[in-house]
Write a protein that holds these residues in place. Structure first.
Motif, PDB file in Angstrom:
ATOM      1  N   VAL A  51      80.993  69.551  72.420  1.00  0.00           N
ATOM      2  CA  VAL A  51      80.779  70.124  71.097  1.00  0.00           C
ATOM      3  C   VAL A  51      80.910  69.019  70.067  1.00  0.00           C
ATOM      4  CG1 VAL A  51      83.225  70.754  70.725  1.00  0.00           C
ATOM      5  CG2 VAL A  51      81.399  72.031  69.554  1.00  0.00           C
ATOM      6  N   GLY A  55      78.959  71.337  64.849  1.00  0.00           N
ATOM      7  CA  GLY A  55      79.008  72.660  65.456  1.00  0.00           C
ATOM      8  C   GLY A  55      78.083  72.850  66.632  1.00  0.00           C
ATOM      9  N   THR A  68      82.232  78.781  76.838  1.00  0.00           N
ATOM     10  CA  THR A  68      81.939  78.765  75.410  1.00  0.00           C
ATOM     11  C   THR A  68      83.047  78.045  74.652  1.00  0.00           C
ATOM     12  OG1 THR A  68      80.876  80.936  75.603  1.00  0.00           O
ATOM     13  CG2 THR A  68      81.366  80.149  73.386  1.00  0.00           C
ATOM     14  N   SER A  70      85.265  77.312  71.295  1.00  0.00           N
ATOM     15  CA  SER A  70      85.648  77.960  70.048  1.00  0.00           C
ATOM     16  C   SER A  70      84.946  77.227  68.908  1.00  0.00           C
ATOM     17  CB  SER A  70      87.162  77.875  69.869  1.00  0.00           C
ATOM     18  OG  SER A  70      87.581  76.509  69.866  1.00  0.00           O
ATOM     19  N   LYS A  71      84.979  77.844  67.742  1.00  0.00           N
ATOM     20  CA  LYS A  71      84.359  77.212  66.573  1.00  0.00           C
ATOM     21  C   LYS A  71      85.005  75.858  66.329  1.00  0.00           C
ATOM     22  CE  LYS A  71      83.282  77.946  61.692  1.00  0.00           C
ATOM     23  NZ  LYS A  71      83.425  78.854  60.521  1.00  0.00           N
ATOM     24  N   ASN A  73      84.996  72.372  63.824  1.00  0.00           N
ATOM     25  CA  ASN A  73      84.541  71.672  62.627  1.00  0.00           C
ATOM     26  C   ASN A  73      85.353  70.399  62.421  1.00  0.00           C
ATOM     27  OD1 ASN A  73      86.976  72.702  61.850  1.00  0.00           O
ATOM     28  ND2 ASN A  73      86.177  74.056  60.276  1.00  0.00           N
TER      29      ASN A  73
END
Length: 121
Positions: A51, A55, A68, A70-71, A73
């Motif tokens: 990642v 994003g 997956t 996590s978000k 930034n």
């Protein structure tokens, strides 16, 4: 010096779930990417997922739809949710964190010690 620490590995039956975490520590300017790599005996370490700070994420074909992030930034703590685990997901999972130590560089490239994931059939 930037260090990376993984956690969340364990033993589950096929179809189960685990959540891995990767936490970076130390003084840094920005994290630009966090990747997870898997190593099994007799095989080269392979990238499972990555990642980026914008994003965007990429996943190995073998885990698409099941793993997956996590978000993200640019924070120091990143999670990887692993669902519907299969025996072939078994291996040692390593976290790799890359970024810049200061606004003008240099870069850093930090590997964790690995966490074992074992999936039984």
């Amino acid at each position: 010096q930037v260090q990376s620490v993984e956690s969340g590995g364990g033993s589950v039956q096929a179809g189960g779930s685990l959540e891995l975490s990767c936490e970076a520590s130390g003084t840094l300017y920005v994290i630009i990417a966090v990747g997870w790599y898997r190593q099994t005996p007799g095989k080269q370490r392979e990238q499972v997922a990555i990642v980026r700070r914008d994003g965007s994420a990429d996943y190995a074909d073998s885990v698409k739809g099941r793993f997956t992030f996590s978000k993200f930034n640019g924070q120091k703590l990143v999670y990887l949710q692993m669902n519907n685990l299969k025996p072939e997901d078994t291996g040692v999972y390593y976290c790799n964190v890359r970024g810049y130590l200061s606004i003008s560089g240099p870069t850093f490239d930090s590997w964790g010690q690995g966490t074992q994931v074992t999936v039984s059939s």
